[in-house]
Design a protein around this motif. Structure first.
Motif, PDB file in Angstrom:
ATOM      1  N   ARG A 161       0.853  -1.189   0.000  1.00  0.00           N
ATOM      2  CA  ARG A 161       0.000   0.000   0.000  1.00  0.00           C
ATOM      3  C   ARG A 161       0.891   1.242   0.000  1.00  0.00           C
ATOM      4  O   ARG A 161       1.902   1.274   0.697  1.00  0.00           O
ATOM      5  CB  ARG A 161      -0.902   0.029   1.241  1.00  0.00           C
ATOM      6  CG  ARG A 161      -1.985  -1.028   1.263  1.00  0.00           C
ATOM      7  CD  ARG A 161      -2.972  -0.775   2.408  1.00  0.00           C
ATOM      8  NE  ARG A 161      -3.997  -1.818   2.446  1.00  0.00           N
ATOM      9  CZ  ARG A 161      -3.992  -2.855   3.301  1.00  0.00           C
ATOM     10  NH1 ARG A 161      -3.024  -2.979   4.188  1.00  0.00           N
ATOM     11  NH2 ARG A 161      -4.954  -3.758   3.261  1.00  0.00           N
ATOM     12  N   HIS A 162       0.497   2.229  -0.758  1.00  0.00           N
ATOM     13  CA  HIS A 162       1.193   3.520  -0.768  1.00  0.00           C
ATOM     14  C   HIS A 162       0.270   4.612  -0.232  1.00  0.00           C
ATOM     15  O   HIS A 162      -0.942   4.571  -0.452  1.00  0.00           O
ATOM     16  CB  HIS A 162       1.612   3.898  -2.195  1.00  0.00           C
ATOM     17  CG  HIS A 162       2.882   3.238  -2.657  1.00  0.00           C
ATOM     18  ND1 HIS A 162       3.548   3.618  -3.794  1.00  0.00           N
ATOM     19  CD2 HIS A 162       3.611   2.232  -2.106  1.00  0.00           C
ATOM     20  CE1 HIS A 162       4.638   2.875  -3.945  1.00  0.00           C
ATOM     21  NE2 HIS A 162       4.685   2.018  -2.948  1.00  0.00           N
ATOM     22  N   TYR A 189       4.797   6.942   1.492  1.00  0.00           N
ATOM     23  CA  TYR A 189       5.086   5.830   2.398  1.00  0.00           C
ATOM     24  C   TYR A 189       4.636   4.546   1.732  1.00  0.00           C
ATOM     25  O   TYR A 189       3.561   4.493   1.131  1.00  0.00           O
ATOM     26  CB  TYR A 189       4.345   5.996   3.728  1.00  0.00           C
ATOM     27  CG  TYR A 189       4.763   7.224   4.460  1.00  0.00           C
ATOM     28  CD1 TYR A 189       5.902   7.234   5.256  1.00  0.00           C
ATOM     29  CD2 TYR A 189       4.046   8.404   4.324  1.00  0.00           C
ATOM     30  CE1 TYR A 189       6.309   8.374   5.902  1.00  0.00           C
ATOM     31  CE2 TYR A 189       4.449   9.553   4.967  1.00  0.00           C
ATOM     32  CZ  TYR A 189       5.578   9.535   5.758  1.00  0.00           C
ATOM     33  OH  TYR A 189       5.984  10.681   6.378  1.00  0.00           O
ATOM     34  N   SER A 242       3.976   0.394   2.487  1.00  0.00           N
ATOM     35  CA  SER A 242       3.838  -0.672   3.491  1.00  0.00           C
ATOM     36  C   SER A 242       3.640  -1.994   2.769  1.00  0.00           C
ATOM     37  O   SER A 242       2.746  -2.126   1.921  1.00  0.00           O
ATOM     38  CB  SER A 242       2.630  -0.415   4.402  1.00  0.00           C
ATOM     39  OG  SER A 242       2.784   0.796   5.107  1.00  0.00           O
ATOM     40  N   LYS A 243       4.485  -2.927   3.093  1.00  0.00           N
ATOM     41  CA  LYS A 243       4.308  -4.291   2.617  1.00  0.00           C
ATOM     42  C   LYS A 243       3.196  -4.902   3.466  1.00  0.00           C
ATOM     43  O   LYS A 243       3.278  -4.872   4.703  1.00  0.00           O
ATOM     44  CB  LYS A 243       5.620  -5.067   2.817  1.00  0.00           C
ATOM     45  CG  LYS A 243       5.676  -6.380   2.101  1.00  0.00           C
ATOM     46  CD  LYS A 243       6.229  -6.218   0.694  1.00  0.00           C
ATOM     47  CE  LYS A 243       6.254  -7.516  -0.075  1.00  0.00           C
ATOM     48  NZ  LYS A 243       6.565  -7.283  -1.509  1.00  0.00           N
ATOM     49  N   ILE A 244       2.178  -5.445   2.842  1.00  0.00           N
ATOM     50  CA  ILE A 244       1.095  -6.050   3.628  1.00  0.00           C
ATOM     51  C   ILE A 244       1.645  -7.324   4.271  1.00  0.00           C
ATOM     52  O   ILE A 244       2.124  -8.221   3.581  1.00  0.00           O
ATOM     53  CB  ILE A 244      -0.131  -6.328   2.745  1.00  0.00           C
ATOM     54  CG1 ILE A 244      -0.641  -4.992   2.180  1.00  0.00           C
ATOM     55  CG2 ILE A 244      -1.226  -7.040   3.536  1.00  0.00           C
ATOM     56  CD1 ILE A 244      -1.736  -5.124   1.145  1.00  0.00           C
ATOM     57  N   GLY A 245       1.623  -7.337   5.590  1.00  0.00           N
ATOM     58  CA  GLY A 245       2.266  -8.421   6.322  1.00  0.00           C
ATOM     59  C   GLY A 245       3.748  -8.158   6.577  1.00  0.00           C
ATOM     60  O   GLY A 245       4.453  -9.040   7.070  1.00  0.00           O
ATOM     61  N   GLY A 246       4.198  -6.932   6.260  1.00  0.00           N
ATOM     62  CA  GLY A 246       5.617  -6.611   6.442  1.00  0.00           C
ATOM     63  C   GLY A 246       5.827  -5.272   7.140  1.00  0.00           C
ATOM     64  O   GLY A 246       5.119  -4.963   8.089  1.00  0.00           O
ATOM     65  N   SER A 304       6.578  -0.877   7.190  1.00  0.00           N
ATOM     66  CA  SER A 304       6.306   0.401   6.545  1.00  0.00           C
ATOM     67  C   SER A 304       7.605   1.179   6.438  1.00  0.00           C
ATOM     68  O   SER A 304       8.470   1.076   7.308  1.00  0.00           O
ATOM     69  CB  SER A 304       5.286   1.201   7.365  1.00  0.00           C
ATOM     70  OG  SER A 304       4.037   0.557   7.387  1.00  0.00           O
ATOM     71  N   ARG A 305       7.709   1.977   5.378  1.00  0.00           N
ATOM     72  CA  ARG A 305       8.955   2.726   5.164  1.00  0.00           C
ATOM     73  C   ARG A 305       8.698   3.974   4.335  1.00  0.00           C
ATOM     74  O   ARG A 305       7.672   4.084   3.662  1.00  0.00           O
ATOM     75  CB  ARG A 305       9.970   1.827   4.441  1.00  0.00           C
ATOM     76  CG  ARG A 305       9.554   1.465   3.039  1.00  0.00           C
ATOM     77  CD  ARG A 305      10.468   0.457   2.353  1.00  0.00           C
ATOM     78  NE  ARG A 305      10.135   0.349   0.919  1.00  0.00           N
ATOM     79  CZ  ARG A 305       9.135  -0.370   0.410  1.00  0.00           C
ATOM     80  NH1 ARG A 305       8.329  -1.055   1.210  1.00  0.00           N
ATOM     81  NH2 ARG A 305       8.923  -0.394  -0.888  1.00  0.00           N
ATOM     82  N   VAL A 306       9.673   4.869   4.363  1.00  0.00           N
ATOM     83  CA  VAL A 306       9.666   6.009   3.433  1.00  0.00           C
ATOM     84  C   VAL A 306      10.047   5.478   2.061  1.00  0.00           C
ATOM     85  O   VAL A 306      11.086   4.832   1.910  1.00  0.00           O
ATOM     86  CB  VAL A 306      10.677   7.084   3.874  1.00  0.00           C
ATOM     87  CG1 VAL A 306      10.790   8.171   2.810  1.00  0.00           C
ATOM     88  CG2 VAL A 306      10.272   7.680   5.208  1.00  0.00           C
ATOM     89  N   HIS A 307       9.203   5.745   1.082  1.00  0.00           N
ATOM     90  CA  HIS A 307       9.499   5.274  -0.269  1.00  0.00           C
ATOM     91  C   HIS A 307      10.149   6.398  -1.090  1.00  0.00           C
ATOM     92  O   HIS A 307      11.231   6.224  -1.615  1.00  0.00           O
ATOM     93  CB  HIS A 307       8.195   4.791  -0.916  1.00  0.00           C
ATOM     94  CG  HIS A 307       8.338   4.330  -2.319  1.00  0.00           C
ATOM     95  ND1 HIS A 307       9.194   3.329  -2.687  1.00  0.00           N
ATOM     96  CD2 HIS A 307       7.730   4.744  -3.489  1.00  0.00           C
ATOM     97  CE1 HIS A 307       9.111   3.128  -4.001  1.00  0.00           C
ATOM     98  NE2 HIS A 307       8.245   3.982  -4.501  1.00  0.00           N
TER      99      HIS A 307
END
Lengths: 140, 140, 140
Positions: free
Chosen positions: C73-74, C100, C102-106, C108-111
């Protein structure tokens, strides 16, 4: 639903700035007072939704204690407030909250990216949250 | 202290957007001009507080040179402005600033998470910072 | 150019909150409708600038499909809006957007950290983007 006026938008932004700072300052009572007496609070960090201020105070105090134990500071940075006004004057606000975590003596990082859906009402003229639902981007 | 009106909140948001962009654009002079002549500036990156615009210009120029040497860009993203108005019209603003760093040709990341406490005054109608104190979440 | 009034600033903030949420919700049509019919859209993720809503819809749909494939998700978090009003009433807005992921199930990070330069106009009273130019901090 018509969009909220610019003035209401700015008022809501101020409301959240104050509310979230109270939470991050571990001022559990003043934070809980920004919700209505019977507010519902449904967030991924709690096993089930909370209803009412005593439960909010307890949740905030547990979170503050856990942070102190971990030697971390959290900041709730909310923005992108999409505000719509209902006929009865209550407000639907869908917004993004990024939670930053900093290890004291360590690094700062993005902790969570969340979507927050609130209903705000006026109690004696002041905005209060009567229902909050938060979802986390990293959860299915 | 009474909360600032919604209109003042939006004016302060515009003020900071412009101020911080000037800093990130390395426009040291225009950036310093958003502070009063005798402003105090107390931030963790400086060994001691600066007073007055010449010191602000020098600090901004050093920071810009260091970034150019490192091949990085920084952005100061400020938000969550909790604004309160004093009886004399000056404003207390407590806010969050996240500094993002991007390596040119590399990755972007959260660099710092800070709390900024400002006093704003009006000089010929325009807002200026007369005192700034910044703390970093990762420092004790 | 004179600075935009506080009220216009808040209106622009609301506009972007809604616009970006439509994008992140993969509502390509409503998102594209926040641009003028002949808008230009120049962003680093596209090989060349797009002109007009059909191209915007196609770009948004491709981006949404790529995210679904990646299980991510972004969120486009825009802020620091520096708004200036032209004599003809159109608005220049220079702002920051942090994306931002977020890997679903993983995690979150600054993209991405981006600067967005828009020209906004009013069409039947409603703000629309007529030109957008985005630059990424990590690119030369």
């Amino acid at each position: 639903m018509p969009k909220a006026s610019a003035l209401v938008h700015a008022e809501v932004q101020q409301f959240y700035a104050h509310q979230m700072q109270q939470l991050d300052l571990a001022k559990s009572g003043p934070w809980a007072a920004t919700f209505t007496e019977d507010a519902t609070f449904d967030v991924p960090t709690l096993p089930e939704p909370v209803r009412g201020r005593p439960g909010l105070v307890a949740a905030a105090e547990r979170a503050a204690a856990a942070l102190a134990d971990a030697g971390e500071r959290h900041r709730h940075f909310m923005g992108m407030l999409d505000v719509t006004e209902r006929q009865d004057g209550s407000l639907d606000v869908r917004s993004y909250t990024v939670v930053y975590a900093s290890k004291i003596g360590g690094e700062s990082r993005v902790h969570r990216v969340c979507v927050c859906e609130d209903i705000l009402v006026r109690v004696e003229g002041e905005l209060q949250v009567t229902a909050r639902k938060v979802t986390r981007d990293d959860l299915p």
